[in-house]
Write a protein that holds these residues in place. Structure first.
Motif: not given
Length: 345
Positions: A16-22, A33-37, A86-89, A188-190
């Protein structure tokens, strides 16, 4: 452009990817935050100036090491890669984004995030870059069937969009891309400096920043997260010529490769908006590079060491690392149980 599709994915998340990095304090919100692989990381390095060939019906094929793109766009490169990030973000900022493929952002938000001042220029950039992404199908062939976060896939479009009056941009991720980001990618922190850098004038800095935040995420709590080989770094900077290309032309290796890297890292350490605070280039002998006697061989054998990040969210890496280890342990335990049950059947 692919049609909109709001179909929700039904596959159970593996991580589960978190919603947003506070925000880490009230004044600094440098990271999101972005989701990466591996697939998204390699898509970022696609560039139609390299590995491109024309296809029938006004299409192009663009290849990197492990990604192939078939596109109707006249150009696909760093500007489009940053837009896709940016869309990912923005997707990762949407509450309950695991269950929706549709979201929006505004022209004003984009201008603030990118530091643009001219609405017309910003609007044209959004449309041009999203048009290019929406008219492209991506495939990935560098995966591992046993790794749920590194799966091969055939040609798929990633998104569609509508630009509405009033500067509202509505994004619809394809079911495939939504599933990829939610169920087969890691958070991934971005650093938001990625969106402020100019993809033409500051391309080297962009590629380096993307490489070091990826390296930091992949290596998690390991000391390697703050070190990256210069040779590895150069392989990820698509805007620089290769050593062989330089030697086959004017042979100005320092001017065309070494100095641009130094200048770009200095930009990333800018005291006003930098992603890093202190860094050094450490040679093979464990000592800082001597710039006066530096040659190319010494340069590529060196490490770029990030001695201090600017508000990097270390505690989140530790949390994700623990969570991932628990998941891996649970998988091994379940697999062992299945093998035992099979043996006794």
């Amino acid at each position: 452009m692919p049609k909109k599709n709001s179909k929700k994915t039904d596959s159970k998340p593996l991580f589960n990817t978190p919603h947003r990095l506070p925000a880490f304090n009230d004044e600094d919100q440098s990271f999101g935050m972005v989701s990466q692989n591996n697939a998204t990381n390699n898509i970022f390095r696609l560039n139609s100036k390299r590995g491109s060939k024309d296809l029938p019906f006004n299409k192009k094929e663009i290849r990197s090491d492990t990604v192939t793109a078939i596109t109707q766009a006249t150009h696909l490169g760093l500007a489009e890669a940053v837009m896709l990030d940016y869309v990912n973000f923005k997707f990762n900022q949407v509450p309950n984004h695991e269950n929706t493929a549709e979201f929006m952002f505004t022209l004003n938000q984009y201008m603030k995030d990118t530091g643009r001042k001219d609405p017309k220029s910003a609007r044209n950039a959004i449309k041009h870059r999203l048009d290019a992404i929406a008219s492209t199908a991506y495939s990935y062939h560098g995966g591992d069937d046993k790794n749920p976060y590194n799966q091969n896939f055939g040609a798929h479009p990633l998104l569609g969009y509508d630009y509405k009056r009033g500067g509202k941009i509505f994004i619809t991720l394809t079911p495939f891309f939504h599933d990829l980001l939610v169920n087969h990618a890691m958070p991934m922190p971005y650093h938001k400096l990625m969106f402020m850098l100019d993809p033409v004038k500051e391309a080297v800095a962009l590629y380096i920043l993307r490489a070091i935040i990826d390296n930091k995420r992949v290596n998690k709590a390991s000391p390697r997260g703050n070190r990256i080989k210069v040779k590895t770094l150069l392989n990820r900077i698509e805007s620089l010529p290769t050593y062989d290309e330089v030697m086959a032309s004017d042979r100005r290796v320092t001017d065309r490769i070494i100095d641009p890297v130094f200048k770009a890292v200095e930009r990333l350490a800018n005291s006003k908006d930098g992603a890093i605070i202190r860094y050094s280039f450490i040679g093979k002998d464990g000592k800082p590079l001597d710039y006066d006697s530096l040659d190319y061989a010494m340069f590529i054998d060196a490490d770029l060491v990030i001695e201090e990040w600017n508000h990097y969210p270390e505690k989140y890496l530790e949390r994700w690392n623990k969570t991932q280890k628990k998941i891996q342990h649970r998988r091994k335990k379940n697999k062992a149980k299945q093998e035992k049950d099979k043996h006794h059947a």
